[in-house]
Design a protein around this motif. Structure first.
Motif, short mmCIF file in Angstrom:
data_model
loop_
_atom_site.label_atom_id
_atom_site.label_comp_id
_atom_site.label_asym_id
_atom_site.label_seq_id
_atom_site.Cartn_x
_atom_site.Cartn_y
_atom_site.Cartn_z
N ALA A 416 0.74 -1.05 -0.76
CA ALA A 416 -0.01 0.08 -0.26
C ALA A 416 1.13 1.37 -0.07
CB ALA A 416 -1.07 -0.08 1.07
N ALA A 417 2.23 1.46 0.74
CA ALA A 417 2.74 1.95 1.10
C ALA A 417 3.26 2.61 -0.68
CB ALA A 417 3.55 2.53 1.83
N ALA A 418 4.07 1.60 -1.27
CA ALA A 418 4.14 1.36 -2.24
C ALA A 418 3.44 2.17 -3.60
CB ALA A 418 5.20 0.17 -2.40
N ARG A 419 2.05 1.91 -4.13
CA ARG A 419 1.44 2.17 -4.42
C ARG A 419 0.91 3.96 -4.49
NH1 ARG A 419 -1.27 -2.77 -3.36
NH2 ARG A 419 -2.79 -1.63 -2.17
N THR A 420 1.35 4.77 -3.06
CA THR A 420 1.31 5.68 -2.96
C THR A 420 2.86 6.25 -3.80
OG1 THR A 420 0.04 5.44 -1.03
CG2 THR A 420 1.33 7.70 -1.16
N VAL A 421 3.74 5.47 -3.40
CA VAL A 421 5.12 6.36 -4.24
C VAL A 421 5.38 6.13 -5.31
CG1 VAL A 421 7.33 6.24 -4.41
CG2 VAL A 421 6.61 5.74 -2.31
N ALA A 422 4.41 4.96 -5.95
CA ALA A 422 4.42 4.94 -7.70
C ALA A 422 3.77 5.48 -8.24
CB ALA A 422 4.16 3.00 -7.75
N ALA A 423 2.27 6.05 -7.59
CA ALA A 423 1.61 7.61 -8.03
C ALA A 423 2.04 8.62 -9.03
CB ALA A 423 0.36 7.41 -6.98
N ALA A 424 3.22 9.10 -8.32
CA ALA A 424 4.64 9.85 -8.85
C ALA A 424 5.37 9.28 -9.93
CB ALA A 424 5.38 10.45 -7.52
N TYR A 425 4.88 8.62 -10.29
CA TYR A 425 5.69 8.23 -11.44
C TYR A 425 4.76 6.93 -12.88
CZ TYR A 425 10.18 9.90 -9.16
OH TYR A 425 10.98 10.81 -8.46
N ASP A 426 4.65 7.86 -13.85
CA ASP A 426 3.76 7.03 -14.72
C ASP A 426 4.85 6.31 -15.26
OD1 ASP A 426 1.33 8.62 -14.70
OD2 ASP A 426 1.91 10.00 -16.37
N GLY A 427 3.84 4.97 -15.14
CA GLY A 427 4.21 3.81 -15.74
C GLY A 427 5.38 3.26 -14.74
N ALA A 428 5.23 3.49 -13.31
CA ALA A 428 6.12 2.60 -12.49
C ALA A 428 6.30 1.45 -12.26
CB ALA A 428 6.39 3.51 -10.87
N LYS A 429 6.59 0.34 -12.21
CA LYS A 429 7.01 -1.06 -11.83
C LYS A 429 6.31 -1.25 -10.74
CE LYS A 429 6.91 -5.17 -12.79
NZ LYS A 429 5.31 -6.16 -13.77
N LEU A 430 6.39 -2.21 -10.40
CA LEU A 430 6.35 -2.40 -8.74
C LEU A 430 7.43 -3.63 -7.53
CD1 LEU A 430 3.16 -1.84 -7.38
CD2 LEU A 430 4.69 -0.54 -6.22
N LYS A 431 8.09 -3.21 -7.14
CA LYS A 431 8.91 -5.21 -6.69
C LYS A 431 8.68 -5.16 -5.11
CE LYS A 431 12.97 -7.06 -8.66
NZ LYS A 431 14.47 -6.35 -9.20
N VAL A 432 8.51 -6.62 -5.14
CA VAL A 432 8.54 -6.73 -3.66
C VAL A 432 10.10 -7.61 -3.16
CG1 VAL A 432 8.11 -8.67 -1.67
CG2 VAL A 432 6.49 -7.73 -3.61
N ASP A 433 11.04 -7.22 -2.50
CA ASP A 433 12.32 -6.88 -1.95
C ASP A 433 12.38 -7.66 -0.18
OD1 ASP A 433 14.61 -7.74 -1.49
OD2 ASP A 433 15.29 -5.74 -2.35
N GLU A 434 11.98 -8.92 -0.46
CA GLU A 434 12.29 -9.08 1.40
C GLU A 434 13.02 -8.53 1.95
OE1 GLU A 434 11.21 -13.35 1.56
OE2 GLU A 434 9.29 -13.38 1.46
N GLU A 435 14.04 -8.41 1.06
CA GLU A 435 15.75 -8.07 2.57
C GLU A 435 15.67 -6.99 2.46
OE1 GLU A 435 19.59 -9.42 0.38
OE2 GLU A 435 18.67 -11.39 0.42
N LEU A 436 14.96 -5.84 1.88
CA LEU A 436 14.31 -4.42 1.82
C LEU A 436 13.97 -4.17 3.52
CD1 LEU A 436 14.58 -1.50 0.52
CD2 LEU A 436 12.57 -1.63 0.19
N PRO A 437 14.83 -2.91 4.10
CA PRO A 437 14.35 -3.00 6.23
C PRO A 437 12.38 -2.36 5.67
CG PRO A 437 15.78 -1.53 5.34
CD PRO A 437 16.10 -2.39 3.63
N VAL A 438 11.99 -3.37 6.91
CA VAL A 438 10.50 -2.38 7.01
C VAL A 438 10.15 -1.43 6.59
CG1 VAL A 438 8.16 -2.77 7.96
CG2 VAL A 438 9.79 -4.72 7.41
#
Length: 489
Positions: A416-438
């Motif tokens: 949900a947080a990533a979708r807010t960030v992606a809204a700033a960039y047309d065509g942004a691709k969402l990607k999961v990374d389990e090693e990224l800090p929560v």
């Protein structure tokens, strides 16, 4: 009081009825248990039978240094072998000199979020570097030889194709499946035929088909001829044949959806039995894994399944061969490797309803990474996010200049947080990374990345900085088709 008509009391008759009902219930219970046991036994037998159908091989053979498997995306290499064994006819010849080649080569990429999939066709006539000896771990594409793509299968089997592909692209191949002519025919028949569209009549003795023009449904025999014919349509090139194969695969996807294949046990079993009977696969690609993959993409729409061909150009040493066109091919492989949109794909996605943004910018920590070698781009974009309320900062890493567009990476549970960030960039691709800090979302800016725009739920009213720094343009866009396109289009 006794009932003189029956010679028994009402209580006796009631007890007898109860005993009969109890016996009936017991018989019904036993029958239900038997039915359940029978169904379970058949399910286990069917699963074991289908699993036993599949031959096995080691895709890592001869490869000590493979790319890292760091994502949850899936890359499945599907190889169509031109062996004639088992097709019940000698129409296509009975023997292949020096063994079979890979007639069709497809890399199926399924995104980590399971919201898109791409099928990349690799032309069989491509000339690329390849290991001289695929069985030798020290032999690689770097110190290898120039070789035609379909010869890799002939030279060292599926493991050689994997070693060559991974060495050229840096893409980790999760699974491999090899299907021969016989399996292709049987799978088409298992579907009840597949619809195709011909712009003109064809009469191709080599492909053993004679078909009228227009839309028509082909059985397995004619479908095999359709996807293999070269000389009777267009220029007879392998690239034109790939276009027909991609249209055919689109039609297969449409037919499986239209006929509700997964809801028809009889047709599903016939299809799976045909597929597995002629299939060899890596040691981990069993029926359970196949079903797990199928379930993970059950929500995928036809317009989210894309077909694309590796861009090529004439091979100077032989006009009958091609070589991969740079940098367009590099951009394609980069998108697959990084699990991002294919070049030009964002422009074809349309403008459907956007999901509601439920996380405020001030609650999101954003790290911005510039991968474009354009100085100051990450700082500019971090400022554009910061004035909207995001907790944005720049990641100091060396750019590679290899990625394209904008990728928004997030930890598991932070979609949900990533979708807010992606809204700033047309065509942004969402990607999961389990090693990224929560609690952290990462923005990677690649070639052709747009400058940030205002998100609908931004905070504050300060204007965004003027976008004076631009990302370098992306390579030439790659032509794609989606599975929902009309086969006669």
């Amino acid at each position: 009081m006794r009932d003189d008509r029956r010679g028994t009391s009402r209580s006796d008759r009631r007890e007898a009825r109860l005993r009969r009902r109890a016996r009936t219930r017991r018989r019904g219970l036993v029958g239900a248990v038997l039915v359940i046991a029978l169904v379970a036994t058949l399910a286990v037998f069917t699963g074991l039978h289908l699993n036993d159908n599949i031959g096995r091989f080691d895709i890592a053979s001869g490869s000590d240094d493979r790319p890292e498997d760091i994502d949850q995306d899936l890359n499945i290499l599907v190889i169509g072998s031109d062996t004639r064994e088992g097709i019940g006819t000698d129409e296509y010849g009975t023997k292949i000199e020096d063994g079979p080649n890979s007639d069709t080569n497809l890399l199926v990429h399924i995104s980590a979020d399971r919201e898109s999939a791409q099928v990349v066709s690799i032309p069989r006539d491509s000339m690329t570097m390849a290991p001289s000896d695929c069985a030798d771990p020290s032999s690689t594409v770097v110190n290898g030889e120039m070789r035609q793509w379909n010869a890799n299968f002939n030279k060292g089997g599926p493991a050689c194709v994997v070693k060559t592909l991974e060495g050229l692209t840096g893409i980790f191949v999760d699974h491999v499946a090899v299907v021969d002519f016989s399996g292709f025919q049987s799978m088409v028949d298992g579907l009840g035929g597949v619809e195709v569209c011909l712009p003109q009549p064809v009469d191709d003795p080599d492909a053993q088909i004679s078909l009228p023009a227009g839309r028509q449904t082909l059985d397995g025999h004619d479908a095999l001829g359709y996807v293999r014919m070269r000389k009777t349509l267009g220029t007879g090139s392998d690239l034109e044949r790939i276009e027909r194969q991609q249209a055919f695969m689109s039609s297969v996807a449409q037919e499986a959806t239209r006929s509700s294949l997964l809801l028809r046990p009889d047709r599903l079993y016939a299809f799976l039995d045909a597929a597995t009977s002629s299939m060899t696969a890596d040691e981990d690609l069993g029926l359970r894994k196949m079903l797990s993959i199928a379930r993970s993409v059950k929500g995928l729409d036809m317009d989210e399944l894309t077909f694309v061909t590796v861009p090529t150009e004439p091979y100077p040493a032989d006009s009958n061969r091609v070589q991969w066109e740079q940098p367009a091919a590099d951009a394609l492989w980069s998108a697959v490797r990084d699990d991002t949109l294919l070049p030009g794909q964002a422009e074809k996605q349309g403008t459907g309803a956007e999901p509601e943004l439920t996380v405020a910018p001030s609650e999101i920590v954003v790290k911005v990474h510039n991968d474009t070698r354009s100085p100051g781009l990450a700082t500019q974009e971090a400022s554009s996010l910061d004035v909207q309320g995001f907790q944005a900062s720049v990641v100091n890493e060396s750019p590679t200049g290899q990625t394209e567009g904008v990728t928004v990476t997030y930890a598991k549970g932070e979609a949900a947080a990533a979708r807010t960030v992606a809204a700033a960039y047309d065509g942004a691709k969402l990607k999961v990374d389990e090693e990224l800090p929560v609690g952290t979302v990462r923005v990677s800016l690649g070639l052709g990345a747009p400058n940030a725009q205002e998100v609908p739920n931004r905070e504050g009213d300060a204007p965004l900085p003027e976008g004076t720094v631009q990302a370098p343009p992306a390579p030439t866009q790659i032509e794609t088709r989606t599975a929902d396109e009309d086969i006669c289009g």
